[in-house]
Design a protein around this motif. Structure first.
Motif, PDB file in Angstrom:
ATOM      1  N   ILE A 152       0.854  -1.186   0.000  1.00 57.04           N
ATOM      2  CA  ILE A 152       0.000   0.000   0.000  1.00 57.04           C
ATOM      3  C   ILE A 152       0.892   1.239   0.000  1.00 57.04           C
ATOM      4  O   ILE A 152       1.779   1.376   0.852  1.00 57.04           O
ATOM      5  CB  ILE A 152      -0.938   0.033   1.219  1.00 57.04           C
ATOM      6  CG1 ILE A 152      -1.704  -1.289   1.330  1.00 57.04           C
ATOM      7  CG2 ILE A 152      -1.890   1.217   1.123  1.00 57.04           C
ATOM      8  CD1 ILE A 152      -2.580  -1.608   0.154  1.00 57.04           C
ATOM      9  N   VAL A 153       0.664   2.127  -0.972  1.00 52.90           N
ATOM     10  CA  VAL A 153       1.500   3.310  -1.148  1.00 52.90           C
ATOM     11  C   VAL A 153       0.657   4.566  -0.938  1.00 52.90           C
ATOM     12  O   VAL A 153      -0.448   4.685  -1.481  1.00 52.90           O
ATOM     13  CB  VAL A 153       2.131   3.332  -2.553  1.00 52.90           C
ATOM     14  CG1 VAL A 153       3.048   4.546  -2.701  1.00 52.90           C
ATOM     15  CG2 VAL A 153       2.908   2.048  -2.821  1.00 52.90           C
ATOM     16  N   LEU A 154       1.192   5.490  -0.132  1.00 54.39           N
ATOM     17  CA  LEU A 154       0.571   6.792   0.081  1.00 54.39           C
ATOM     18  C   LEU A 154       1.295   7.810  -0.786  1.00 54.39           C
ATOM     19  O   LEU A 154       2.517   7.967  -0.698  1.00 54.39           O
ATOM     20  CB  LEU A 154       0.662   7.197   1.555  1.00 54.39           C
ATOM     21  CG  LEU A 154       0.197   8.623   1.899  1.00 54.39           C
ATOM     22  CD1 LEU A 154      -1.300   8.774   1.665  1.00 54.39           C
ATOM     23  CD2 LEU A 154       0.561   8.974   3.341  1.00 54.39           C
ATOM     24  N   GLY A 155       0.549   8.493  -1.645  1.00 54.00           N
ATOM     25  CA  GLY A 155       1.111   9.559  -2.453  1.00 54.00           C
ATOM     26  C   GLY A 155       0.661  10.910  -1.941  1.00 54.00           C
ATOM     27  O   GLY A 155      -0.498  11.096  -1.567  1.00 54.00           O
ATOM     28  N   ASP A 167       4.318  17.923  -8.202  1.00 51.29           N
ATOM     29  CA  ASP A 167       5.364  17.132  -7.566  1.00 51.29           C
ATOM     30  C   ASP A 167       4.698  16.134  -6.626  1.00 51.29           C
ATOM     31  O   ASP A 167       3.778  16.489  -5.878  1.00 51.29           O
ATOM     32  CB  ASP A 167       6.316  18.029  -6.767  1.00 51.29           C
ATOM     33  CG  ASP A 167       7.139  18.921  -7.675  1.00 51.29           C
ATOM     34  OD1 ASP A 167       7.337  18.546  -8.842  1.00 51.29           O
ATOM     35  OD2 ASP A 167       7.560  20.004  -7.220  1.00 51.29           O
ATOM     36  N   VAL A 168       5.176  14.884  -6.657  1.00 49.33           N
ATOM     37  CA  VAL A 168       4.556  13.828  -5.864  1.00 49.33           C
ATOM     38  C   VAL A 168       5.623  13.101  -5.066  1.00 49.33           C
ATOM     39  O   VAL A 168       6.676  12.713  -5.602  1.00 49.33           O
ATOM     40  CB  VAL A 168       3.820  12.812  -6.769  1.00 49.33           C
ATOM     41  CG1 VAL A 168       3.160  11.739  -5.920  1.00 49.33           C
ATOM     42  CG2 VAL A 168       2.788  13.510  -7.638  1.00 49.33           C
ATOM     43  N   SER A 169       5.376  12.927  -3.778  1.00 48.41           N
ATOM     44  CA  SER A 169       6.229  12.078  -2.944  1.00 48.41           C
ATOM     45  C   SER A 169       5.472  10.811  -2.611  1.00 48.41           C
ATOM     46  O   SER A 169       4.255  10.823  -2.409  1.00 48.41           O
ATOM     47  CB  SER A 169       6.635  12.812  -1.662  1.00 48.41           C
ATOM     48  OG  SER A 169       5.497  13.105  -0.868  1.00 48.41           O
ATOM     49  N   LEU A 170       6.182   9.676  -2.561  1.00 52.94           N
ATOM     50  CA  LEU A 170       5.579   8.372  -2.325  1.00 52.94           C
ATOM     51  C   LEU A 170       6.162   7.735  -1.076  1.00 52.94           C
ATOM     52  O   LEU A 170       7.347   7.877  -0.772  1.00 52.94           O
ATOM     53  CB  LEU A 170       5.826   7.441  -3.517  1.00 52.94           C
ATOM     54  CG  LEU A 170       5.317   7.908  -4.883  1.00 52.94           C
ATOM     55  CD1 LEU A 170       5.704   6.901  -5.952  1.00 52.94           C
ATOM     56  CD2 LEU A 170       3.816   8.121  -4.863  1.00 52.94           C
ATOM     57  N   GLU A 171       5.296   7.018  -0.353  1.00 51.67           N
ATOM     58  CA  GLU A 171       5.717   6.311   0.866  1.00 51.67           C
ATOM     59  C   GLU A 171       5.001   4.969   0.936  1.00 51.67           C
ATOM     60  O   GLU A 171       3.769   4.920   0.904  1.00 51.67           O
ATOM     61  CB  GLU A 171       5.386   7.148   2.104  1.00 51.67           C
ATOM     62  CG  GLU A 171       5.797   6.493   3.410  1.00 51.67           C
ATOM     63  CD  GLU A 171       5.362   7.289   4.631  1.00 51.67           C
ATOM     64  OE1 GLU A 171       5.600   6.795   5.763  1.00 51.67           O
ATOM     65  OE2 GLU A 171       4.771   8.383   4.455  1.00 51.67           O
ATOM     66  N   GLU A 172       5.778   3.891   1.007  1.00 49.36           N
ATOM     67  CA  GLU A 172       5.191   2.572   1.201  1.00 49.36           C
ATOM     68  C   GLU A 172       4.834   2.433   2.678  1.00 49.36           C
ATOM     69  O   GLU A 172       5.713   2.395   3.533  1.00 49.36           O
ATOM     70  CB  GLU A 172       6.171   1.477   0.780  1.00 49.36           C
ATOM     71  CG  GLU A 172       6.498   1.505  -0.704  1.00 49.36           C
ATOM     72  CD  GLU A 172       7.413   0.363  -1.131  1.00 49.36           C
ATOM     73  OE1 GLU A 172       7.857  -0.408  -0.246  1.00 49.36           O
ATOM     74  OE2 GLU A 172       7.688   0.234  -2.339  1.00 49.36           O
ATOM     75  N   ILE A 173       3.532   2.374   2.980  1.00 40.33           N
ATOM     76  CA  ILE A 173       3.120   2.426   4.380  1.00 40.33           C
ATOM     77  C   ILE A 173       2.678   1.065   4.919  1.00 40.33           C
ATOM     78  O   ILE A 173       2.456   0.930   6.124  1.00 40.33           O
ATOM     79  CB  ILE A 173       2.006   3.465   4.588  1.00 40.33           C
ATOM     80  CG1 ILE A 173       0.771   3.152   3.727  1.00 40.33           C
ATOM     81  CG2 ILE A 173       2.516   4.859   4.292  1.00 40.33           C
ATOM     82  CD1 ILE A 173      -0.396   4.078   4.003  1.00 40.33           C
ATOM     83  N   ALA A 174       2.523   0.063   4.054  1.00 31.63           N
ATOM     84  CA  ALA A 174       2.128  -1.268   4.548  1.00 31.63           C
ATOM     85  C   ALA A 174       2.437  -2.302   3.478  1.00 31.63           C
ATOM     86  O   ALA A 174       2.383  -2.006   2.278  1.00 31.63           O
ATOM     87  CB  ALA A 174       0.646  -1.311   4.906  1.00 31.63           C
ATOM     88  N   ALA A 211      -1.250   6.872  11.616  1.00 32.52           N
ATOM     89  CA  ALA A 211      -0.253   6.303  12.531  1.00 32.52           C
ATOM     90  C   ALA A 211       0.732   5.384  11.829  1.00 32.52           C
ATOM     91  O   ALA A 211       1.726   4.960  12.439  1.00 32.52           O
ATOM     92  CB  ALA A 211      -0.957   5.546  13.649  1.00 32.52           C
ATOM     93  N   ARG A 212       0.447   5.039  10.547  1.00 35.10           N
ATOM     94  CA  ARG A 212       1.291   4.113   9.786  1.00 35.10           C
ATOM     95  C   ARG A 212       1.397   2.759  10.481  1.00 35.10           C
ATOM     96  O   ARG A 212       2.447   2.137  10.523  1.00 35.10           O
ATOM     97  CB  ARG A 212       2.691   4.684   9.561  1.00 35.10           C
ATOM     98  CG  ARG A 212       2.757   6.070   8.953  1.00 35.10           C
ATOM     99  CD  ARG A 212       2.255   6.105   7.516  1.00 35.10           C
ATOM    100  NE  ARG A 212       2.692   7.289   6.804  1.00 35.10           N
ATOM    101  CZ  ARG A 212       2.026   8.441   6.765  1.00 35.10           C
ATOM    102  NH1 ARG A 212       0.862   8.547   7.432  1.00 35.10           N
ATOM    103  NH2 ARG A 212       2.488   9.468   6.082  1.00 35.10           N
ATOM    104  N   THR A 213       0.280   2.289  11.005  1.00 33.80           N
ATOM    105  CA  THR A 213       0.297   1.006  11.715  1.00 33.80           C
ATOM    106  C   THR A 213      -0.635   0.021  11.018  1.00 33.80           C
ATOM    107  O   THR A 213      -1.776   0.339  10.691  1.00 33.80           O
ATOM    108  CB  THR A 213      -0.151   1.168  13.177  1.00 33.80           C
ATOM    109  OG1 THR A 213      -1.445   1.795  13.225  1.00 33.80           O
ATOM    110  CG2 THR A 213       0.849   2.006  13.950  1.00 33.80           C
ATOM    111  N   LEU A 214      -0.139  -1.186  10.797  1.00 33.81           N
ATOM    112  CA  LEU A 214      -0.918  -2.274  10.221  1.00 33.81           C
ATOM    113  C   LEU A 214      -1.118  -3.328  11.296  1.00 33.81           C
ATOM    114  O   LEU A 214      -0.151  -3.820  11.881  1.00 33.81           O
ATOM    115  CB  LEU A 214      -0.181  -2.884   9.028  1.00 33.81           C
ATOM    116  CG  LEU A 214      -0.852  -4.070   8.349  1.00 33.81           C
ATOM    117  CD1 LEU A 214      -2.136  -3.645   7.658  1.00 33.81           C
ATOM    118  CD2 LEU A 214       0.103  -4.737   7.360  1.00 33.81           C
TER     119      LEU A 214
END
Length: 533
Positions: A152-155, A167-174, A211-214
């Motif tokens: 799961i990626v948050l853009g 401009d887009v930053s990406l973070e793999e959150i799960a 919280a970025r918690t799975l």
């Protein structure tokens, strides 16, 4: 020349007819009851589709299972995947910006798609600046490269100016591993809670985006083939079936307390294939009786219509309960079996088919005994007698046999049903008039979740001729066509209260080594409303 004028000149087709479907917008009056101030003039909104832009694409555009969630809240950007001969991209496509060029958020080359199972899945928007998507399958990049699962990626849009790419930053959150070749993942985003609920056959997860918690909600469900738990629209509950020696029936799981309890326990009857109402208040399921000679609670003890991997979706009744297990309705039609129920999108109502078992001789072990439907019915969740309505008889063919209905959806007002009658077009069943054929061809794009509705009409894509699709507005038995385009694959890929986006794939006689869809096409951007002061 304005953008609207330019796109009108460039349109691949013109609107066949402009229907004026008037919708009054309520405007609140301020001040006391006898105020001398003039009451504000109420604007009139007219449904009048206009093709604002045609965007050619060299691939197929795929958005989400729920296409009402892929346009940004401000309506400016479409979150979509593009899959073509060069590979697959995750895109942000500007809808009405002066620059039609999309922003490539993520990308995977063609070779990776040929050799592995992988696809992008648009999940939706949390705000105008935040969106979610999933990388499904063997991971081509990132922290989990080479692993099989769902990432799961948050853009986040860090800068967005008119006419320029953001401009887009990406973070793999799960990341959820999927170890089995046929394992799949159901994903539901609840934007108002910043939460994502996911499950496969055996396990349910909750992702807290902020919280970025799975966390694992439950991981000990039996692995029943093709029968996953089903989350409620707001993520508060899951429902699922159990058929074990110690517990059997439909159960509900509370995602807050993480507790399970029976909803429709198995006994003299068994219920199966639960489905949530759109508002999450009710769960409906098919119900059948125990065989007269049986006393057990295994599948073999009940009067199912058996299919290849489980019972067919039909029963002697449809049982509706609330989340506490209280029976709201036990729907039955005397002497008939019920099948193919669907929930209304705007009220607590069900529609279904009713009929009798087929009298034809079996064609062998592969042929399943089925029901010949003869009528369409509706039922409101009122808890009183009289909520059941016969919406009309199914038409017969030249031999006098009832035709088969393959799809059903409620009309815009929730008062009638549209259905595809096999080899006989699209029909409307309302209960107030005789069933009416409203289109010569079948309705080919049935939108899951919230349907695209403008004024009193619902959008439908219908086969008009060979390799041609028509864009229609369905208003009860009144149907208006707004264009026809040459393609063998067309679908609604996004919409909001003003804009409708259709992908129309170009006809092609060739297929790539991993492609089974159109290799190119057009995004058609419609402005659906006129506002008259």
């Amino acid at each position: 020349m304005s953008l609207r004028d330019k796109t009108r000149h460039k349109a691949a087709f013109t609107c066949a007819l402009a229907v004026m479907l008037t919708l009054s917008l309520a405007v609140s009056a301020t001040g006391c009851l006898h105020s001398n101030e003039p009451e504000p003039e109420k604007p009139t909104v007219v449904v009048n589709p206009k093709l604002e832009r045609t965007i050619p694409v060299d691939a197929m555009i795929i958005t989400s299972d729920v296409v009402s969630e892929v346009l940004s809240p401000d309506g400016g950007l479409l979150l979509a995947a593009k899959t073509g001969s060069q590979g697959s991209d995750m895109l942000l496509i500007p809808i009405m910006d002066d620059s039609p060029h999309p922003t490539v958020v993520d990308s995977v080359p063609r070779d990776w798609l040929v050799d592995t199972w992988f696809d992008y899945r648009a999940l939706g928007w949390l705000s105008d600046a935040e969106f979610l998507y999933a990388k499904m399958g063997w991971q081509p990049t990132g922290a989990h490269k080479g692993e099989r699962g769902s990432c799961i990626v948050l853009g986040t849009l860090t800068k967005e100016e008119s006419g320029k790419q953001p401009d887009v930053s990406l973070e793999e959150i799960a990341f959820i591993p999927l170890s089995y070749h046929d394992s799949s993942l159901q994903i539901r985003v609840v934007p108002e809670k910043d939460e994502v609920y996911m499950n496969n056959n055996t396990t349910m997860w909750k992702l807290d985006v902020s919280a970025r918690t799975l966390s694992v909600l439950k991981d000990d469900l039996p692995d029943y083939l093709y029968r996953q738990p089903i989350p409620s629209p707001n993520g508060d509950f899951y429902v699922y079936e159990l058929n074990e020696s110690e517990k059997s029936g439909i159960f509900i799981f509370d995602t807050k307390t993480r507790t399970e309890r029976p909803l429709l326990p198995t006994g003299d009857t068994i219920s199966f294939y639960p489905a949530w109402s759109y508002d999450g208040k009710y769960i409906a399921a098919y119900t059948v009786q125990r065989k007269p000679e049986s006393t057990g609670t295994s599948w073999q003890d009940y009067l199912f219509f058996e299919g290849e991997d489980g019972p067919l979706n039909m029963g002697s009744s449809i049982t509706v309960v609330d989340t506490h297990g209280n029976i709201v309705e036990d729907i039955s039609v005397e002497g008939k079996y019920l099948r193919y129920f669907v929930w209304a999108h705007n009220q607590d109502s069900l529609a279904f088919l009713a009929g009798l078992p087929s009298e034809e001789e079996s064609l062998g072990d592969w042929a399943y005994q089925t029901v010949v439907s003869d009528s369409v019915w509706g039922a409101k969740m009122e808890g009183i007698q009289g909520s059941l309505t016969n919406l009309g008889s199914i038409p017969k063919d030249d031999t006098g046999s009832y035709m088969e209905i393959s799809q059903m959806v409620f009309d815009a007002g929730g008062n009638g049903i549209y259905g595809n009658v096999y080899d006989n077009g699209t029909w409307h069943f309302s209960g107030t008039t005789e069933p009416t054929k409203v289109a010569q061809g079948p309705w080919t794009d049935w939108v899951d979740g919230k349907p695209p509705i403008y004024g009193n009409a619902m959008v439908g894509l219908v086969d008009t001729k060979e390799e041609k699709k028509g864009f229609f507005l369905f208003d009860g038995s009144q149907v208006t066509q707004f264009g026809e385009f040459e393609c063998h694959w067309a679908m609604v890929v996004g919409f909001n209260d003003e804009y409708l986006i259709i992908f129309a794939g170009n006809p092609s006689d060739t297929k790539g080594d991993y492609l089974y869809q159109p290799e190119s096409g057009n995004l058609l951007i419609y402005d659906m409303l006129d506002t008259v002061k």
